[in-house]
Design an enzyme around this catalytic site. Structure first.
Site, PDB file in Angstrom:
ATOM      1  N   PRO A  10       0.792  -1.226   0.000  1.00  0.00           N
ATOM      2  CA  PRO A  10       0.000   0.000   0.000  1.00  0.00           C
ATOM      3  C   PRO A  10       0.830   1.284   0.000  1.00  0.00           C
ATOM      4  O   PRO A  10       1.819   1.393   0.716  1.00  0.00           O
ATOM      5  CB  PRO A  10      -0.830  -0.108   1.293  1.00  0.00           C
ATOM      6  CG  PRO A  10      -0.123  -1.105   2.126  1.00  0.00           C
ATOM      7  CD  PRO A  10       0.528  -2.068   1.172  1.00  0.00           C
ATOM      8  N   ASN A  11       0.378   2.202  -0.828  1.00  0.00           N
ATOM      9  CA  ASN A  11       0.913   3.568  -0.960  1.00  0.00           C
ATOM     10  C   ASN A  11       2.238   3.649  -1.712  1.00  0.00           C
ATOM     11  O   ASN A  11       2.702   4.741  -2.023  1.00  0.00           O
ATOM     12  CB  ASN A  11       1.043   4.253   0.414  1.00  0.00           C
ATOM     13  CG  ASN A  11      -0.302   4.401   1.090  1.00  0.00           C
ATOM     14  OD1 ASN A  11      -1.228   4.943   0.491  1.00  0.00           O
ATOM     15  ND2 ASN A  11      -0.441   3.902   2.302  1.00  0.00           N
ATOM     16  N   ARG A  18       5.798  12.130  -3.166  1.00  0.00           N
ATOM     17  CA  ARG A  18       5.658  12.746  -1.843  1.00  0.00           C
ATOM     18  C   ARG A  18       6.702  12.180  -0.888  1.00  0.00           C
ATOM     19  O   ARG A  18       7.227  11.090  -1.122  1.00  0.00           O
ATOM     20  CB  ARG A  18       4.289  12.431  -1.234  1.00  0.00           C
ATOM     21  CG  ARG A  18       3.155  13.097  -1.934  1.00  0.00           C
ATOM     22  CD  ARG A  18       1.887  12.380  -1.631  1.00  0.00           C
ATOM     23  NE  ARG A  18       0.917  12.711  -2.656  1.00  0.00           N
ATOM     24  CZ  ARG A  18      -0.348  13.034  -2.416  1.00  0.00           C
ATOM     25  NH1 ARG A  18      -0.795  13.054  -1.189  1.00  0.00           N
ATOM     26  NH2 ARG A  18      -1.139  13.330  -3.391  1.00  0.00           N
ATOM     27  N   TYR A  23      11.373   8.491   1.651  1.00  0.00           N
ATOM     28  CA  TYR A  23      11.317   7.361   0.713  1.00  0.00           C
ATOM     29  C   TYR A  23      12.113   7.577  -0.575  1.00  0.00           C
ATOM     30  O   TYR A  23      12.174   6.683  -1.418  1.00  0.00           O
ATOM     31  CB  TYR A  23       9.851   7.047   0.375  1.00  0.00           C
ATOM     32  CG  TYR A  23       9.047   6.652   1.597  1.00  0.00           C
ATOM     33  CD1 TYR A  23       9.403   5.531   2.349  1.00  0.00           C
ATOM     34  CD2 TYR A  23       7.958   7.410   2.021  1.00  0.00           C
ATOM     35  CE1 TYR A  23       8.682   5.179   3.482  1.00  0.00           C
ATOM     36  CE2 TYR A  23       7.231   7.052   3.150  1.00  0.00           C
ATOM     37  CZ  TYR A  23       7.602   5.936   3.866  1.00  0.00           C
ATOM     38  OH  TYR A  23       6.895   5.585   4.986  1.00  0.00           O
ATOM     39  N   ASN A  74       7.868  -5.646  -0.424  1.00  0.00           N
ATOM     40  CA  ASN A  74       7.748  -4.490   0.453  1.00  0.00           C
ATOM     41  C   ASN A  74       6.263  -4.395   0.775  1.00  0.00           C
ATOM     42  O   ASN A  74       5.472  -3.888  -0.035  1.00  0.00           O
ATOM     43  CB  ASN A  74       8.255  -3.217  -0.211  1.00  0.00           C
ATOM     44  CG  ASN A  74       8.212  -2.038   0.752  1.00  0.00           C
ATOM     45  OD1 ASN A  74       7.574  -2.107   1.822  1.00  0.00           O
ATOM     46  ND2 ASN A  74       8.873  -0.955   0.401  1.00  0.00           N
ATOM     47  N   ALA A  77       2.795  -0.756   5.154  1.00  0.00           N
ATOM     48  CA  ALA A  77       2.271  -0.759   6.522  1.00  0.00           C
ATOM     49  C   ALA A  77       1.678  -2.116   6.926  1.00  0.00           C
ATOM     50  O   ALA A  77       1.592  -2.410   8.127  1.00  0.00           O
ATOM     51  CB  ALA A  77       1.224   0.342   6.670  1.00  0.00           C
ATOM     52  N   HIS A  80       3.391  -4.424   9.522  1.00  0.00           N
ATOM     53  CA  HIS A  80       3.269  -4.273  10.972  1.00  0.00           C
ATOM     54  C   HIS A  80       1.916  -4.741  11.507  1.00  0.00           C
ATOM     55  O   HIS A  80       1.703  -4.734  12.717  1.00  0.00           O
ATOM     56  CB  HIS A  80       3.472  -2.793  11.348  1.00  0.00           C
ATOM     57  CG  HIS A  80       4.576  -2.131  10.584  1.00  0.00           C
ATOM     58  ND1 HIS A  80       5.887  -2.555  10.682  1.00  0.00           N
ATOM     59  CD2 HIS A  80       4.582  -1.106   9.683  1.00  0.00           C
ATOM     60  CE1 HIS A  80       6.644  -1.800   9.871  1.00  0.00           C
ATOM     61  NE2 HIS A  80       5.870  -0.922   9.261  1.00  0.00           N
ATOM     62  N   ASP A  87       0.556 -15.403   7.093  1.00  0.00           N
ATOM     63  CA  ASP A  87       0.085 -16.765   6.831  1.00  0.00           C
ATOM     64  C   ASP A  87       0.256 -17.126   5.357  1.00  0.00           C
ATOM     65  O   ASP A  87       0.596 -18.268   5.029  1.00  0.00           O
ATOM     66  CB  ASP A  87      -1.380 -16.913   7.247  1.00  0.00           C
ATOM     67  CG  ASP A  87      -1.569 -16.913   8.759  1.00  0.00           C
ATOM     68  OD1 ASP A  87      -0.571 -17.054   9.489  1.00  0.00           O
ATOM     69  OD2 ASP A  87      -2.726 -16.768   9.205  1.00  0.00           O
ATOM     70  N   GLU A  98      11.967  -9.863   2.781  1.00  0.00           N
ATOM     71  CA  GLU A  98      11.251  -8.650   3.208  1.00  0.00           C
ATOM     72  C   GLU A  98      12.129  -7.440   2.930  1.00  0.00           C
ATOM     73  O   GLU A  98      13.327  -7.462   3.236  1.00  0.00           O
ATOM     74  CB  GLU A  98      10.949  -8.742   4.708  1.00  0.00           C
ATOM     75  CG  GLU A  98      10.292  -7.482   5.259  1.00  0.00           C
ATOM     76  CD  GLU A  98      10.064  -7.543   6.764  1.00  0.00           C
ATOM     77  OE1 GLU A  98      10.246  -8.624   7.370  1.00  0.00           O
ATOM     78  OE2 GLU A  98       9.708  -6.501   7.328  1.00  0.00           O
ATOM     79  N   HIS A 100      12.386  -3.000   2.941  1.00  0.00           N
ATOM     80  CA  HIS A 100      11.857  -1.657   3.221  1.00  0.00           C
ATOM     81  C   HIS A 100      12.837  -0.610   2.735  1.00  0.00           C
ATOM     82  O   HIS A 100      14.059  -0.776   2.897  1.00  0.00           O
ATOM     83  CB  HIS A 100      11.614  -1.460   4.726  1.00  0.00           C
ATOM     84  CG  HIS A 100      10.615  -2.435   5.251  1.00  0.00           C
ATOM     85  ND1 HIS A 100       9.269  -2.329   4.992  1.00  0.00           N
ATOM     86  CD2 HIS A 100      10.781  -3.568   5.963  1.00  0.00           C
ATOM     87  CE1 HIS A 100       8.643  -3.350   5.539  1.00  0.00           C
ATOM     88  NE2 HIS A 100       9.536  -4.124   6.132  1.00  0.00           N
ATOM     89  N   LEU A 101      12.295   0.457   2.184  1.00  0.00           N
ATOM     90  CA  LEU A 101      13.128   1.575   1.747  1.00  0.00           C
ATOM     91  C   LEU A 101      13.788   2.241   2.942  1.00  0.00           C
ATOM     92  O   LEU A 101      14.980   2.558   2.926  1.00  0.00           O
ATOM     93  CB  LEU A 101      12.261   2.590   1.007  1.00  0.00           C
ATOM     94  CG  LEU A 101      11.667   2.107  -0.322  1.00  0.00           C
ATOM     95  CD1 LEU A 101      10.366   2.828  -0.614  1.00  0.00           C
ATOM     96  CD2 LEU A 101      12.666   2.308  -1.434  1.00  0.00           C
ATOM     97  N   SER A 102      13.000   2.482   3.971  1.00  0.00           N
ATOM     98  CA  SER A 102      13.498   3.175   5.168  1.00  0.00           C
ATOM     99  C   SER A 102      13.957   2.150   6.208  1.00  0.00           C
ATOM    100  O   SER A 102      13.594   0.970   6.132  1.00  0.00           O
ATOM    101  CB  SER A 102      12.398   4.055   5.756  1.00  0.00           C
ATOM    102  OG  SER A 102      11.289   3.265   6.175  1.00  0.00           O
ATOM    103  N   ARG A 107      12.501   4.603  13.147  1.00  0.00           N
ATOM    104  CA  ARG A 107      11.272   5.385  13.035  1.00  0.00           C
ATOM    105  C   ARG A 107      10.352   5.119  14.234  1.00  0.00           C
ATOM    106  O   ARG A 107      10.805   4.690  15.290  1.00  0.00           O
ATOM    107  CB  ARG A 107      10.618   5.079  11.681  1.00  0.00           C
ATOM    108  CG  ARG A 107      11.563   5.391  10.493  1.00  0.00           C
ATOM    109  CD  ARG A 107      10.908   5.149   9.157  1.00  0.00           C
ATOM    110  NE  ARG A 107       9.766   6.047   8.974  1.00  0.00           N
ATOM    111  CZ  ARG A 107       8.849   5.877   8.015  1.00  0.00           C
ATOM    112  NH1 ARG A 107       8.970   4.858   7.171  1.00  0.00           N
ATOM    113  NH2 ARG A 107       7.849   6.711   7.911  1.00  0.00           N
ATOM    114  N   ARG A 111       6.526   0.814  13.961  1.00  0.00           N
ATOM    115  CA  ARG A 111       7.175   0.244  12.771  1.00  0.00           C
ATOM    116  C   ARG A 111       8.296  -0.722  13.140  1.00  0.00           C
ATOM    117  O   ARG A 111       8.932  -1.303  12.267  1.00  0.00           O
ATOM    118  CB  ARG A 111       7.732   1.362  11.876  1.00  0.00           C
ATOM    119  CG  ARG A 111       6.690   2.276  11.300  1.00  0.00           C
ATOM    120  CD  ARG A 111       7.309   3.247  10.302  1.00  0.00           C
ATOM    121  NE  ARG A 111       6.501   4.441  10.184  1.00  0.00           N
ATOM    122  CZ  ARG A 111       5.452   4.572   9.370  1.00  0.00           C
ATOM    123  NH1 ARG A 111       5.099   3.571   8.584  1.00  0.00           N
ATOM    124  NH2 ARG A 111       4.759   5.687   9.327  1.00  0.00           N
TER     125      ARG A 111
END
Ligand code: CA2
Length: 146
Positions: A10-11, A18, A23, A74, A77, A80, A87, A98, A100-102, A107, A111
């Protein structure tokens, strides 16, 4: 060539538009093109998908079973929050990295927990868009050398 799914949650379709301070300025289309090109250079056929919906991400994971050799995810959210995603990763019995950019540990506290990390072969985070390239190298090494 081995097939790899690069799955974004998502996002992440908003990348490059943005919050570049968190990111980066690279768009998801750029990241996907770089993944396809780097994958080809190391002998992987990269298939990319993105969804903002938890159920669609799970459908993509189910479809990867039998067609893909591994997955880079990725989960945004949902990392978390989603027992369902965890599952699904367990159920497909494929190596999943897994990503993540950040650096989520630098953070907010919410997270710091990943529900999916325990069912993934490894985690790459904090290196921005370059992390996807690192993840492709990692999954290639995992698939060919164990
Ligand atoms: O660092 C990552 O890659 C994250 O998976 C990104 C998620 C966040 O919820 C995770 O904790 C860490 C958020 C993705 C939001 O992407 C945006 C991109 C551009 C503009 C706004 C949001």
């Amino acid at each position: 060539m081995m097939q790899i799914l690069v799955l974004n949650g998502p996002n992440l379709n908003l990348l490059g538009t943005r919050e570049p301070e968190i990111y980066g300025a690279t768009t998801l289309a750029d990241i996907e093109a770089d993944c396809v090109a780097h994958g080809a250079s190391i002998g992987l056929t990269v298939n990319c998908a993105q969804s903002n919906c938890e159920g669609s991400l799970i459908d993509h994971l189910h479809a990867a079973r039998g067609t893909m050799s591994g997955v880079i995810i990725n989960a945004g959210a949902y990392t978390h929050t989603s027992v369902a995603l965890r599952d699904a990763i367990s159920a497909i019995a494929l190596p999943v990295v897994e990503l993540h950019l950040s650096n989520t540990h630098a953070r907010e506290a919410f997270r710091h927990i990943s529900l999916i990390a325990p069912v993934c072969v490894g985690v790459i985070q904090g290196f921005g868009a370059r992390g996807y390239i690192l993840a492709l190298d990692a999954i290639k090494g995992h698939l060919t050398r164990g």
